[in-house]
Design a protein around this motif. Sequence first.
Motif, PDB file in Angstrom:
ATOM      1  N   ASN A   6      52.231  18.315   4.196  1.00 11.70           N
ATOM      2  CA  ASN A   6      50.980  18.808   4.764  1.00 11.70           C
ATOM      3  C   ASN A   6      51.041  20.300   5.097  1.00 11.70           C
ATOM      4  O   ASN A   6      49.997  20.931   5.252  1.00 11.70           O
ATOM      5  N   THR A   7      52.227  20.861   5.193  1.00 13.01           N
ATOM      6  CA  THR A   7      52.352  22.301   5.459  1.00 13.01           C
ATOM      7  C   THR A   7      52.104  23.119   4.195  1.00 13.01           C
ATOM      8  O   THR A   7      51.810  24.310   4.275  1.00 13.01           O
ATOM      9  N   LYS A   8      52.246  22.454   3.045  1.00 13.64           N
ATOM     10  CA  LYS A   8      52.051  23.150   1.768  1.00 13.64           C
ATOM     11  C   LYS A   8      50.813  22.644   1.017  1.00 13.64           C
ATOM     12  O   LYS A   8      50.577  23.037  -0.126  1.00 13.64           O
ATOM     13  N   ASN A   9      50.054  21.760   1.659  1.00 10.70           N
ATOM     14  CA  ASN A   9      48.875  21.175   1.007  1.00 10.70           C
ATOM     15  C   ASN A   9      49.222  20.606  -0.365  1.00 10.70           C
ATOM     16  O   ASN A   9      48.482  20.773  -1.342  1.00 10.70           O
ATOM     17  N   THR A  10      50.344  19.922  -0.429  1.00  9.97           N
ATOM     18  CA  THR A  10      50.844  19.454  -1.709  1.00  9.97           C
ATOM     19  C   THR A  10      51.171  17.965  -1.675  1.00  9.97           C
ATOM     20  O   THR A  10      51.781  17.479  -0.724  1.00  9.97           O
ATOM     21  N   LEU A  11      50.746  17.294  -2.718  1.00 13.89           N
ATOM     22  CA  LEU A  11      51.014  15.873  -2.927  1.00 13.89           C
ATOM     23  C   LEU A  11      52.025  15.751  -4.058  1.00 13.89           C
ATOM     24  O   LEU A  11      51.985  16.520  -5.020  1.00 13.89           O
ATOM     25  N   TYR A  12      52.922  14.782  -3.944  1.00 19.55           N
ATOM     26  CA  TYR A  12      53.963  14.584  -4.953  1.00 19.55           C
ATOM     27  C   TYR A  12      53.957  13.148  -5.471  1.00 19.55           C
ATOM     28  O   TYR A  12      53.511  12.225  -4.793  1.00 19.55           O
ATOM     29  N   LEU A  13      54.495  12.996  -6.663  1.00 15.39           N
ATOM     30  CA  LEU A  13      54.756  11.664  -7.205  1.00 15.39           C
ATOM     31  C   LEU A  13      56.089  11.720  -7.943  1.00 15.39           C
ATOM     32  O   LEU A  13      56.195  12.362  -8.991  1.00 15.39           O
ATOM     33  N   GLN A  14      57.088  11.092  -7.357  1.00 15.26           N
ATOM     34  CA  GLN A  14      58.385  10.984  -8.011  1.00 15.26           C
ATOM     35  C   GLN A  14      58.359   9.755  -8.909  1.00 15.26           C
ATOM     36  O   GLN A  14      58.133   8.645  -8.429  1.00 15.26           O
ATOM     37  N   MET A  15      58.573   9.999 -10.192  1.00 18.80           N
ATOM     38  CA  MET A  15      58.511   8.923 -11.170  1.00 18.80           C
ATOM     39  C   MET A  15      59.917   8.679 -11.704  1.00 18.80           C
ATOM     40  O   MET A  15      60.504   9.548 -12.327  1.00 18.80           O
ATOM     41  N   ASN A  16      60.449   7.495 -11.450  1.00 15.24           N
ATOM     42  CA  ASN A  16      61.770   7.122 -11.948  1.00 15.24           C
ATOM     43  C   ASN A  16      61.650   5.935 -12.900  1.00 15.24           C
ATOM     44  O   ASN A  16      60.662   5.199 -12.863  1.00 15.24           O
ATOM     45  N   SER A  17      62.656   5.754 -13.723  1.00 15.72           N
ATOM     46  CA  SER A  17      62.688   4.619 -14.656  1.00 15.72           C
ATOM     47  C   SER A  17      61.376   4.495 -15.423  1.00 15.72           C
ATOM     48  O   SER A  17      60.791   3.413 -15.513  1.00 15.72           O
ATOM     49  N   VAL A  18      60.923   5.588 -15.970  1.00 15.09           N
ATOM     50  CA  VAL A  18      59.614   5.586 -16.612  1.00 15.09           C
ATOM     51  C   VAL A  18      59.626   4.734 -17.879  1.00 15.09           C
ATOM     52  O   VAL A  18      60.659   4.552 -18.524  1.00 15.09           O
ATOM     53  N   LYS A  19      58.447   4.211 -18.184  1.00 16.04           N
ATOM     54  CA  LYS A  19      58.277   3.350 -19.353  1.00 16.04           C
ATOM     55  C   LYS A  19      57.181   3.952 -20.232  1.00 16.04           C
ATOM     56  O   LYS A  19      56.401   4.790 -19.785  1.00 16.04           O
TER      57      LYS A  19
END
Length: 119
Positions: A73-86
């Motif tokens: 929230n301090t950087k106004n940034t949302l993340y999505l860590q994607m592992n074991s992708v298919k």
Amino acid sequence: EVELVASGGGLVQPGGSLRLSCVASGFTFKYADMTWVRQTPGKGLEWVSGILPGGLAVYADSVKGRFTISRDNTKNTLYLQMNSVKSDDTAMYHCARGFRAISVNEDLKGRGTQVTVSS
């Protein structure tokens, strides 16, 4: 003016990892529920994950245990860590306001990021 700019996509091999980011502006990010959705020509729009301002997260069954949503929230940034992708994870990924669904459809006009899972 609301702006949502996603980045971090690319070509990744099955089983690999990627971290998507989305920088938001034009609204009070720290108070907003946020969500990731993905779009493909064949499947249409699919909800992936959502997170509340305090950090409570929910996931679609298709990504549970493999993807992790987070926010700074301090950087106004949302993340999505994607592992074991298919291969089924191949899509254009967008961030938007919302939790279990998009709450403002116009957010889909923001810049998405393409993820392609292929060997």
